[in-house]
Design an enzyme around this catalytic site. Structure first.
Site, short mmCIF file in Angstrom:
data_model
loop_
_atom_site.label_atom_id
_atom_site.label_comp_id
_atom_site.label_asym_id
_atom_site.label_seq_id
_atom_site.Cartn_x
_atom_site.Cartn_y
_atom_site.Cartn_z
N LYS A 120 0.86 -1.19 0.00
CA LYS A 120 0.00 0.00 0.00
C LYS A 120 0.89 1.23 0.00
O LYS A 120 1.52 1.56 1.00
CB LYS A 120 -0.92 0.04 1.22
CG LYS A 120 -2.02 1.08 0.99
CD LYS A 120 -2.70 1.55 2.24
CE LYS A 120 -2.10 2.78 2.84
NZ LYS A 120 -2.06 3.98 1.99
N GLY B 1 6.29 4.98 8.72
CA GLY B 1 5.38 6.12 8.83
C GLY B 1 5.45 6.72 10.21
O GLY B 1 6.46 6.59 10.92
N SER B 2 4.36 7.35 10.62
CA SER B 2 4.36 8.10 11.87
C SER B 2 4.26 7.18 13.09
O SER B 2 3.75 6.06 13.00
CB SER B 2 3.19 9.08 11.87
OG SER B 2 1.97 8.36 11.76
N GLY C 159 2.08 3.77 13.80
CA GLY C 159 2.86 2.60 14.21
C GLY C 159 2.29 1.96 15.47
O GLY C 159 2.14 0.74 15.56
N GLU D 222 9.26 1.35 11.13
CA GLU D 222 10.25 2.42 10.95
C GLU D 222 9.50 3.72 11.17
O GLU D 222 8.71 4.14 10.31
CB GLU D 222 10.83 2.38 9.53
CG GLU D 222 11.65 1.15 9.23
CD GLU D 222 13.02 1.22 9.89
OE1 GLU D 222 13.49 2.33 10.21
OE2 GLU D 222 13.62 0.16 10.09
N CYS E 169 12.59 11.57 8.21
CA CYS E 169 12.55 10.93 9.52
C CYS E 169 13.82 11.19 10.32
O CYS E 169 13.78 11.40 11.52
CB CYS E 169 12.33 9.44 9.36
SG CYS E 169 13.56 8.64 8.32
N GLU F 22 8.13 15.52 16.98
CA GLU F 22 8.51 15.49 15.56
C GLU F 22 7.57 16.45 14.82
O GLU F 22 6.38 16.17 14.68
CB GLU F 22 8.37 14.08 14.98
CG GLU F 22 8.85 14.04 13.54
CD GLU F 22 8.65 12.70 12.85
OE1 GLU F 22 7.54 12.15 12.92
OE2 GLU F 22 9.62 12.22 12.23
P1 NAD Z 1 1.62 8.25 8.14
O1 NAD Z 1 1.81 7.45 9.36
O2 NAD Z 1 0.57 9.29 8.14
O3 NAD Z 1 1.27 7.29 6.89
C1 NAD Z 1 2.14 6.24 6.52
C2 NAD Z 1 1.34 5.18 5.78
O4 NAD Z 1 0.41 4.59 6.69
C3 NAD Z 1 0.51 5.72 4.62
O5 NAD Z 1 0.53 4.79 3.56
C4 NAD Z 1 -0.88 5.83 5.22
O6 NAD Z 1 -1.91 5.76 4.26
C5 NAD Z 1 -0.88 4.60 6.11
N1 NAD Z 1 -1.87 4.62 7.20
C6 NAD Z 1 -2.42 5.69 7.82
N2 NAD Z 1 -3.33 5.27 8.73
C7 NAD Z 1 -3.33 3.92 8.70
C8 NAD Z 1 -4.05 2.91 9.39
N3 NAD Z 1 -4.96 3.20 10.32
N4 NAD Z 1 -3.79 1.62 9.11
C9 NAD Z 1 -2.87 1.29 8.19
N5 NAD Z 1 -2.17 2.20 7.45
C10 NAD Z 1 -2.39 3.50 7.72
O7 NAD Z 1 3.05 8.87 7.77
P2 NAD Z 1 3.47 9.82 6.56
O8 NAD Z 1 2.96 11.21 6.78
O9 NAD Z 1 3.18 9.15 5.26
O10 NAD Z 1 5.06 9.80 6.75
C11 NAD Z 1 5.71 10.59 7.69
C12 NAD Z 1 6.15 9.78 8.88
O11 NAD Z 1 6.94 8.68 8.46
C13 NAD Z 1 7.05 10.58 9.81
O12 NAD Z 1 6.71 10.31 11.13
C14 NAD Z 1 8.43 10.07 9.49
O13 NAD Z 1 9.38 10.24 10.51
C15 NAD Z 1 8.16 8.63 9.20
N6 NAD Z 1 9.22 8.03 8.38
C16 NAD Z 1 10.08 7.14 8.98
C17 NAD Z 1 11.12 6.59 8.25
C18 NAD Z 1 12.08 5.60 8.87
O14 NAD Z 1 12.78 4.91 8.14
N7 NAD Z 1 12.16 5.50 10.19
C19 NAD Z 1 11.28 6.93 6.91
C20 NAD Z 1 10.39 7.84 6.33
C21 NAD Z 1 9.35 8.38 7.08
#
Ligand code: NAD
Length: 501
Positions: A191, A244-245, A249, A266, A302, A401
């Site tokens: 996804k 993601g966030s 997570g 991550e 991130c 963050e």
């Molecule tokens: P996000 O958590 O909003 O979304 C990430 C993904 O999760 C998207 O595909 C989103 O559609 C999906 N998602 C959202 N709600 C969900 C749910 N209830 N169930 C399943 N999937 C769901 O994050 P974002 O705004 O896309 O990315 C930014 C975040 O990602 C920041 O916190 C950043 O630090 C982190 N990030 C971490 C790394 C790493 O390697 N540690 C790398 C890049 C980004």
């Protein structure tokens, strides 16, 4: 004159995005779509399908069938040559992919030269994992109960993996999940983020072109709820690999508990840059730190060092140099080679960052920035590079963050205080150290609770593990540990004589 990216959409021949299930591209069952608005212009860029729960069921079933039907036990050579062919196709299509990314998330073409976010880095990750296919297995151990027992371990692919991506670095993060999963013999339901879908769909098309068998990788597009939600709660998904966030997570850990899925996370960070008084070049330390907070992704990275801990002897020099970097950052059309940075990804994130900036004004001294950009850029989500000095490490802008172009600068007096402040955070993704003293560099590196530490500089390496301590995540991507995270370890025992049975 306001900017427009629509001519680039026409030049790229962007088509509506579809789902990929069992080797067939198509719309979602109910025909629902998501319209993507460009972060720099608010223009409508295109539409893609929003998968229903039934589409997710179909995608998981296709992945299960491909897993049981042979991919898990496929010849090592099949997987190795597929992955190498794919890495080469990625390199051949690097310019096209960068342009699609600029339509997705407005990361400027000029940023493509930065290795970590380049298509080349993604291709290197794919090549790297192809190399593990025929090199990782189990062990034959000395039998604890004597020589007439065999005691062995097998490494087997976990099964069906739900891979969920964020929007900010789609090339690298796609490769860091898909390559080790396929190399290990898992099948995948992917996804992409709803804010970076078109570039990821093209990456998937290239994987199909490289010879991917039907069902080995399936794609469901759309927002986190309902599409991601249907994946993380699905009974037949064995593992969730998420970037993601932190908030999502944590939700995944809870939501996947019903079936005790394997989970890799991550997540975000509030990584410190620690600048000692003997830093070899304070200007370079400011460039590395403020550059990561402003250039390319506008701090939406991130591992960016968004918290600068600076020794009082070089404090003013550091802030002056960081403000100089801020003044040099240019914004606008991501296809313009003179543009160095991006807007925030959407209106929600714009409001969030502006809220943190308001809070920062009562928590520190605003050195520069703090404003939404208007004029030609008024239709986009642009925020000027922002520095808050004299911030207490417990302040909101030093702890949360923000995911925007905001640097919080905290002074310190000695090494002990620097280490304490650096570790005084719920996160632990990365850290930067700037010092000319080699012993101090390694002494402090050992004491910091963070997954990746850069000494006098930072780079991403495709073969090094990457991930977080504390609330920055679970597990590591990159290197051998990433490949192993897509396997289960099984112990197999056999007495070699009947007497021992
Ligand atoms: P996000 O958590 O909003 O979304 C990430 C993904 O999760 C998207 O595909 C989103 O559609 C999906 N998602 C959202 N709600 C969900 C749910 N209830 N169930 C399943 N999937 C769901 O994050 P974002 O705004 O896309 O990315 C930014 C975040 O990602 C920041 O916190 C950043 O630090 C982190 N990030 C971490 C790394 C790493 O390697 N540690 C790398 C890049 C980004």
């Amino acid at each position: 004159m306001t900017i427009t990216v629509l001519p680039h959409r026409e030049a790229l021949g962007l088509k509506a995005g579809q789902l990929l299930v069992g080797g067939q591209w198509g719309p979602g069952r109910d025909g629902a779509t998501w319209t993507h608005h460009h972060p720099a212009t608010s223009e409508e860029i295109g539409e893609f399908a929003v998968a229903t729960a039934a589409d997710v069921d179909d995608a998981v079933a296709a992945a299960r069938q491909a897993f049981e039907g042979g991919w898990a036990r496929s010849r090592a050579g099949t997987r190795i040559s597929l992955l190498h062919r794919y890495a080469n196709l990625l390199r051949e299509h690097a310019d096209e992919l960068r342009a699609l990314q600029a339509l997705d998330n407005s990361v400027p073409l000029s940023f493509g030269g930065i290795y970590a976010t380049s298509v080349g880095a993604a291709a290197d990750v794919v090549d790297h994992h192809a190399g593990w296919v025929d090199k990782i297995g189990g062990e034959t151990l000395p039998a604890y109960q004597g020589g007439d027992h065999l005691a062995m371990t097998f490494r087997e692919p976990i099964g069906v993996v739900a891979a969920i991506l964020p929007w900010n670095a789609p090339f690298l993060l796609f490769a860091q999940k898909v390559a080790p999963a396929l190399a290990a013999g898992c099948t995948v339901v992917l996804k992409p983020s709803e804010y970076a879908t078109f570039s990821v769909l093209r990456m998937v098309e290239l994987l199909v072109e490289a010879g991917l068998p039907d069902g080995v990788l399936n794609v469901v597009t759309g927002p986190g709820d309902p599409v991601g939600e249907a994946l993380i709660t699905h009974r037949d998904v064995d593992k969730v690999s998420f970037t993601g966030s932190r908030a999502v997570g944590k939700h995944i850990v809870e939501a996947s508990a019903g079936t005790l899925k394997r989970v890799s996370l991550e997540l975000g960070g509030k990584s410190p840059a620690v600048v000692f008084s003997d830093a070899p070049n304070v200007g370079l330390a400011a460039m590395t730190t403020m550059g990561a907070v402003t250039l390319g992704l506008s701090g939406q990275a991130c591992v960016a060092n968004t918290r600068a801990l600076v020794h009082r002897d070089v404090y003013d020099e550091f802030i002056g140099a960081a403000a100089g970097i801020a003044a040099a950052v240019t914004y606008g059309d991501p296809f313009d080679p003179g543009v160095l940075s991006s807007p925030l990804v959407n209106a929600r994130q714009l409001e969030r960052v502006l809220g943190y900036i308001e809070q920062g004004k009562s928590e520190g001294r605003l050195v520069t920035g703090g404003e939404r950009l208007d004029g030609d850029l008024a239709n986009g989500n642009f925020v000027s590079p922002t520095i808050f000095a004299d911030v207490d490490n417990s302040a909101t802008v030093a702890q949360e963050e923000i995911f925007g172009p905001v640097l919080a600068v905290v002074p310190f007096d000695d090494e002990e205080e620097a280490v304490r402040l650096a570790n005084d955070t719920e996160y632990g993704l990365g850290a930067g150290l700037f010092t000319a003293d080699g012993q101090r560099a390694f002494r402090v590196a050992r004491r910091l609770k963070a997954g990746t530490i850069g000494i006098n500089g930072f780079q991403i390496e495709p073969h090094l593990p990457f991930g977080g301590f504390k609330q920055s995540g679970l597990g590591r991507e990159g290197g051998r540990s990433a490949f192993e995270a897509y396997t289960e370890l099984k112990s197999v025992l056999m007495p070699l004589t009947e007497e021992l049975m």
